[in-house]
Scaffold this motif. Structure first.
Motif, PDB file in Angstrom:
ATOM      1  N   GLY A   1      -7.078  -9.797  -0.136  1.00  0.00           N
ATOM      2  CA  GLY A   1      -6.700  -8.859   0.909  1.00  0.00           C
ATOM      3  C   GLY A   1      -6.281  -7.564   0.263  1.00  0.00           C
ATOM      4  O   GLY A   1      -6.183  -7.463  -0.972  1.00  0.00           O
ATOM      5  N   GLY A   2      -6.040  -6.564   1.084  1.00  0.00           N
ATOM      6  CA  GLY A   2      -5.629  -5.282   0.537  1.00  0.00           C
ATOM      7  C   GLY A   2      -4.711  -4.532   1.483  1.00  0.00           C
ATOM      8  O   GLY A   2      -4.773  -4.713   2.700  1.00  0.00           O
ATOM      9  N   LEU A   3      -3.856  -3.720   0.899  1.00  0.00           N
ATOM     10  CA  LEU A   3      -3.019  -2.791   1.649  1.00  0.00           C
ATOM     11  C   LEU A   3      -3.440  -1.397   1.234  1.00  0.00           C
ATOM     12  O   LEU A   3      -3.371  -1.043   0.057  1.00  0.00           O
ATOM     13  CB  LEU A   3      -1.536  -3.006   1.342  1.00  0.00           C
ATOM     14  CG  LEU A   3      -0.904  -4.253   1.932  1.00  0.00           C
ATOM     15  CD1 LEU A   3       0.488  -4.490   1.340  1.00  0.00           C
ATOM     16  CD2 LEU A   3      -0.815  -4.136   3.449  1.00  0.00           C
ATOM     17  N   LEU A   4      -3.906  -0.617   2.191  1.00  0.00           N
ATOM     18  CA  LEU A   4      -4.406   0.720   1.934  1.00  0.00           C
ATOM     19  C   LEU A   4      -3.316   1.728   2.291  1.00  0.00           C
ATOM     20  O   LEU A   4      -2.873   1.769   3.431  1.00  0.00           O
ATOM     21  CB  LEU A   4      -5.664   0.951   2.770  1.00  0.00           C
ATOM     22  CG  LEU A   4      -6.489   2.177   2.442  1.00  0.00           C
ATOM     23  CD1 LEU A   4      -7.933   1.895   2.785  1.00  0.00           C
ATOM     24  CD2 LEU A   4      -5.998   3.381   3.188  1.00  0.00           C
ATOM     25  N   PHE A   5      -2.885   2.505   1.291  1.00  0.00           N
ATOM     26  CA  PHE A   5      -1.814   3.489   1.439  1.00  0.00           C
ATOM     27  C   PHE A   5      -2.388   4.898   1.303  1.00  0.00           C
ATOM     28  O   PHE A   5      -2.755   5.305   0.196  1.00  0.00           O
ATOM     29  CB  PHE A   5      -0.751   3.307   0.347  1.00  0.00           C
ATOM     30  CG  PHE A   5       0.046   2.054   0.468  1.00  0.00           C
ATOM     31  CD1 PHE A   5       1.291   2.059   1.072  1.00  0.00           C
ATOM     32  CD2 PHE A   5      -0.446   0.846  -0.029  1.00  0.00           C
ATOM     33  CE1 PHE A   5       2.036   0.896   1.180  1.00  0.00           C
ATOM     34  CE2 PHE A   5       0.293  -0.315   0.079  1.00  0.00           C
ATOM     35  CZ  PHE A   5       1.533  -0.285   0.685  1.00  0.00           C
ATOM     36  N   PRO A   6      -2.480   5.670   2.397  1.00  0.00           N
ATOM     37  CA  PRO A   6      -2.937   7.055   2.281  1.00  0.00           C
ATOM     38  C   PRO A   6      -1.964   7.883   1.434  1.00  0.00           C
ATOM     39  O   PRO A   6      -0.747   7.764   1.561  1.00  0.00           O
ATOM     40  CB  PRO A   6      -2.940   7.552   3.730  1.00  0.00           C
ATOM     41  CG  PRO A   6      -3.081   6.314   4.541  1.00  0.00           C
ATOM     42  CD  PRO A   6      -2.305   5.274   3.782  1.00  0.00           C
ATOM     43  N   ILE A   7      -2.512   8.712   0.561  1.00  0.00           N
ATOM     44  CA  ILE A   7      -1.707   9.577  -0.302  1.00  0.00           C
ATOM     45  C   ILE A   7      -1.828  11.031   0.151  1.00  0.00           C
ATOM     46  O   ILE A   7      -0.844  11.750   0.225  1.00  0.00           O
ATOM     47  CB  ILE A   7      -2.141   9.428  -1.781  1.00  0.00           C
ATOM     48  CG1 ILE A   7      -1.887   7.991  -2.244  1.00  0.00           C
ATOM     49  CG2 ILE A   7      -1.404  10.430  -2.665  1.00  0.00           C
ATOM     50  CD1 ILE A   7      -2.521   7.657  -3.588  1.00  0.00           C
ATOM     51  N   GLU A   8      -3.068  11.440   0.462  1.00  0.00           N
ATOM     52  CA  GLU A   8      -3.312  12.828   0.860  1.00  0.00           C
ATOM     53  C   GLU A   8      -4.485  12.874   1.832  1.00  0.00           C
ATOM     54  O   GLU A   8      -5.431  12.099   1.719  1.00  0.00           O
ATOM     55  CB  GLU A   8      -3.645  13.672  -0.374  1.00  0.00           C
ATOM     56  CG  GLU A   8      -3.894  15.123  -0.090  1.00  0.00           C
ATOM     57  CD  GLU A   8      -4.272  15.913  -1.327  1.00  0.00           C
ATOM     58  OE1 GLU A   8      -4.924  16.947  -1.165  1.00  0.00           O
ATOM     59  OE2 GLU A   8      -3.914  15.503  -2.445  1.00  0.00           O
ATOM     60  N   GLY A   9      -4.426  13.785   2.792  1.00  0.00           N
ATOM     61  CA  GLY A   9      -5.505  13.953   3.742  1.00  0.00           C
ATOM     62  C   GLY A   9      -5.470  12.901   4.838  1.00  0.00           C
ATOM     63  O   GLY A   9      -4.492  12.170   5.008  1.00  0.00           O
ATOM     64  N   SER A  10      -6.569  12.830   5.591  1.00  0.00           N
ATOM     65  CA  SER A  10      -6.679  11.840   6.660  1.00  0.00           C
ATOM     66  C   SER A  10      -8.126  11.398   6.790  1.00  0.00           C
ATOM     67  O   SER A  10      -9.049  12.115   6.421  1.00  0.00           O
ATOM     68  CB  SER A  10      -6.168  12.412   7.992  1.00  0.00           C
ATOM     69  OG  SER A  10      -6.939  13.522   8.377  1.00  0.00           O
ATOM     70  N   ALA A  11      -8.303  10.188   7.319  1.00  0.00           N
ATOM     71  CA  ALA A  11      -9.639   9.626   7.502  1.00  0.00           C
ATOM     72  C   ALA A  11      -9.589   8.574   8.600  1.00  0.00           C
ATOM     73  O   ALA A  11      -8.520   8.042   8.924  1.00  0.00           O
ATOM     74  CB  ALA A  11     -10.138   9.002   6.197  1.00  0.00           C
TER      75      ALA A  11
END
Length: 168
Positions: free
Chosen positions: A42-52
């Motif tokens: 599994g994974g945890l996705l952490f945004p750092i910069e920008g948006s998507a």
């Protein structure tokens, strides 16, 4: 919406183990990127910069700082940048140690966690990124500890959100 108790059961009691952390950067605003999440983790996705926008099984998630995406293993994902600047994010991969799909079905799913740009959580993710690059057994052990502290912080945030009536 994810029930806080289920999140606590997954991140607090499931036999999860840290595998790695990787950083990705998407730069082309109009292109759609298709990929599959790690088949064995599994994974945890952490945004750092920008948006998507990330789409999984016809569910779209708007990702930016303060929004973390849990992604189960082997899921098809499409992503597209929604800001004028690149979208940079970190993914923490982790594994469910034994087949406990009946006890922890949430591990295999995808859902969004609202963290309101927790500075404490962002610092722990940054520490994990830096620590994981250092070779050696002690460094790997420290990375595993940081992973558990990140899960702890996610549980604390989800319980606070549940008490205040905010969405998780």
């Amino acid at each position: 919406m994810i029930n806080s108790e289920h999140l606590v059961a997954l991140y607090g009691t499931a036999p999860l183990t840290f595998l790695d952390i990787v950083t990705q950067k998407m730069t082309e605003k109009d292109s759609i990127r298709s990929f599959t999440s790690n088949v064995g983790a599994g994974g945890l996705l952490f945004p750092i910069e920008g948006s998507a926008v990330f789409a999984i099984e016809n569910v779209e998630y708007m990702l930016e700082r303060g929004k973390i995406l849990h992604v189960g293993p082997g899921l098809a994902i499409e992503s597209q940048i929604t800001s004028d600047r690149p979208f940079e994010y970190a993914v923490i991969h982790f594994k469910l140690l034994c087949d406990k799909s009946d006890q922890f079905p949430l591990f295999y799913k995808h859902f969004l966690l609202q963290t309101s740009e927790s500075i404490k959580l962002a610092k722990k993710v940054q520490q994990l990124q830096q620590n994981f690059l250092i070779p050696g057994a002690l460094s790997y052990l420290q990375s595993k500890v940081l992973f558990l502290k990140i899960l702890e912080e996610l549980i604390i945030i989800s319980e606070k959100n549940a008490q205040t009536g905010s969405t998780i």
